[in-house]
Design an enzyme around this catalytic site. Sequence first.
Site, PDB file in Angstrom:
ATOM      1  N   HIS A  66      50.713  29.623 105.346  1.00  0.00           N
ATOM      2  CA  HIS A  66      49.640  29.033 104.531  1.00  0.00           C
ATOM      3  C   HIS A  66      50.225  28.442 103.261  1.00  0.00           C
ATOM      4  O   HIS A  66      49.609  27.611 102.611  1.00  0.00           O
ATOM      5  CB  HIS A  66      48.547  30.065 104.209  1.00  0.00           C
ATOM      6  N   LYS A  71      58.986  33.598 102.933  1.00  0.00           N
ATOM      7  CA  LYS A  71      59.940  34.311 102.069  1.00  0.00           C
ATOM      8  C   LYS A  71      59.958  35.779 102.430  1.00  0.00           C
ATOM      9  O   LYS A  71      58.913  36.384 102.671  1.00  0.00           O
ATOM     10  CB  LYS A  71      59.463  34.149 100.609  1.00  0.00           C
ATOM     11  N   LYS A  95      51.992  40.428  99.547  1.00  0.00           N
ATOM     12  CA  LYS A  95      52.712  40.658  98.291  1.00  0.00           C
ATOM     13  C   LYS A  95      52.789  39.372  97.476  1.00  0.00           C
ATOM     14  O   LYS A  95      52.473  39.341  96.287  1.00  0.00           O
ATOM     15  CB  LYS A  95      54.125  41.144  98.664  1.00  0.00           C
ATOM     16  N   LYS A 107      60.246  37.971 107.249  1.00  0.00           N
ATOM     17  CA  LYS A 107      61.197  39.086 107.172  1.00  0.00           C
ATOM     18  C   LYS A 107      62.194  38.966 108.304  1.00  0.00           C
ATOM     19  O   LYS A 107      61.869  38.433 109.367  1.00  0.00           O
ATOM     20  CB  LYS A 107      60.451  40.417 107.316  1.00  0.00           C
ATOM     21  N   SER A 363      63.033  36.318  92.935  1.00  0.00           N
ATOM     22  CA  SER A 363      63.554  35.398  93.951  1.00  0.00           C
ATOM     23  C   SER A 363      62.909  34.024  93.772  1.00  0.00           C
ATOM     24  O   SER A 363      63.553  32.988  93.940  1.00  0.00           O
ATOM     25  CB  SER A 363      63.198  35.895  95.359  1.00  0.00           C
TER      26      SER A 363
HETATM   27  N1  GLU Z   1      63.300  42.345 100.260  1.00  0.00           N
HETATM   28  C1  GLU Z   1      62.487  42.225  99.097  1.00  0.00           C
HETATM   29  C2  GLU Z   1      61.045  42.587  99.426  1.00  0.00           C
HETATM   30  O1  GLU Z   1      60.785  43.255 100.380  1.00  0.00           O
HETATM   31  C3  GLU Z   1      62.653  40.886  98.428  1.00  0.00           C
HETATM   32  C4  GLU Z   1      62.197  39.712  99.228  1.00  0.00           C
HETATM   33  C5  GLU Z   1      62.535  38.362  98.595  1.00  0.00           C
HETATM   34  O2  GLU Z   1      63.053  38.328  97.486  1.00  0.00           O
HETATM   35  O3  GLU Z   1      62.270  37.374  99.247  1.00  0.00           O
HETATM   36  O4  GLU Z   1      60.144  42.288  98.699  1.00  0.00           O
END
Ligand code: GLU
Length: 472
Positions: A66, A71, A95, A107, A363
């Site tokens: 969306h 990320k 998140k 992920k 990030s």
């Molecule tokens: N692995 C981290 C998380 O679970 C960071 C993910 C990121 O920075 O894209 O939020």
Amino acid sequence: MSNQQYSFFKSVEKSFDKAAKFTKWDKGLLEQIKACNSIYSMRFPVKMDDGRIEVIEAYRVQHSQHKSPCKGGIRFSDAVNQDEVMALASLMTYKCAIVNVPFGGGKGGIKINPRNYSAYELEKITRRYTSELVKKNFIGPGIDVPAPDYGTGEREMAWIVDTYASLKPGEIDAAGCVTGKPISQGGVRGRKEATGLGVFFGIREVCNMKDVMLKLGLATGIEDKKVVVQGLGNVGYHTAKFFREHGSKVVAIAEFEGAIYNADGLNEEEIFQHRKKTGSILNFPGATNLAKSSDALELECDILIPAALENVINEENAPKVKAKIIGEAANGPLTPEADEILAAKNILVVPDMYLNAGGVTVSYFEWLKNLSHVRYGRMEKRFTENMNSHILSQIEEASGKKVNEKEKQFILHGPEEVDLVHSGLEETMISATREIMEIWRANPDIPDMRTASYVNAINKVATSYTELGIFP
Ligand code: GLU
């Protein structure tokens, strides 16, 4: 419940459904939000140092487009499976929405225990994984941007950006294909401590809310609060550090091999060094050993921070938890059953998908830096210092008084990259906490903070879909 029967993705869906009831969105739209859009499951061969060929199992899941890019981190763990990566990718969508970071969730995971491989083997695995992602168009600054997660760090991110850039010659934004890179490879200052600092900012904001603290029978503020941290990895270490530096007492720290306790407080750096030297956190001078690592979760304390893996608090040990606040620094450390038990005990669970968003927030800052090709603070630092100096000299002249040298340095200081990153993170975590609490206060039927966070995320993602015109 055995691990085989348990589905992490189902438990995320369960939390989502619980929250969806408090929203007004169409059923079909809610189904779309929940679904994982693209799942790439791969197998590839890698030749090990002893000449053996090993078939590596790996995944990348893009939960939602969306917003672009997707990320989320890449984890190296022998517990990786498709269900887990799907769950973690969905949590990333929610998140990002909660902290207003304009990305969809993704992920990745490679099913290996990195301790069982040499650095050279890990490099080969990471580079091959990256080229598999490139082949299927599953990576790129505008497509999908991985980052560190459990078992990975700066080193792996450097291998990823190097592989990507070599396969995409001339791509000017190649550095934005992955975040969590070393500074020399386009990383941003402040990324390493970001998740731990975000956890600290989030809990501090909750503790500063008088009404919330009153309900828990706690004093407002984080000073002198007793904190237990499970996991001394990057997230646990930095969370413990910021709590200690701001006047809380970290009374216990747990790791695989056991836990240690000291009512007067522990120093995470000393423990880290002790573990490096002896191979264990146990037998730390002045601290008491706890036989089982999980015993730490049941200690008397104000704030409990699970900062390791998922499902560590479940229906078996939840009734024995004595903390007043649980801050989910890890992803998914509580099962839905534990959630219900803790809510009934009036324990406040500050949920993962917002509390550990510091990593992805920074990030986002790193990605912006990569796209703009300039370090934060470079343009304004000197200008601000000159201006501050001018203002200060005018005030000194008008008042006939001079400030001392220490104060002067503080007032003159123009922002460095790390100052701006920390400040952007602080603002993000404070606003996210307030938004969630507003939703919760406005609807007292919402049973817990996790549900309020999901409501917030669902509303934002659904609005975005609706405004795209796909669901008129
Ligand atoms: N692995 C981290 C998380 O679970 C960071 C993910 C990121 O920075 O894209 O939020």
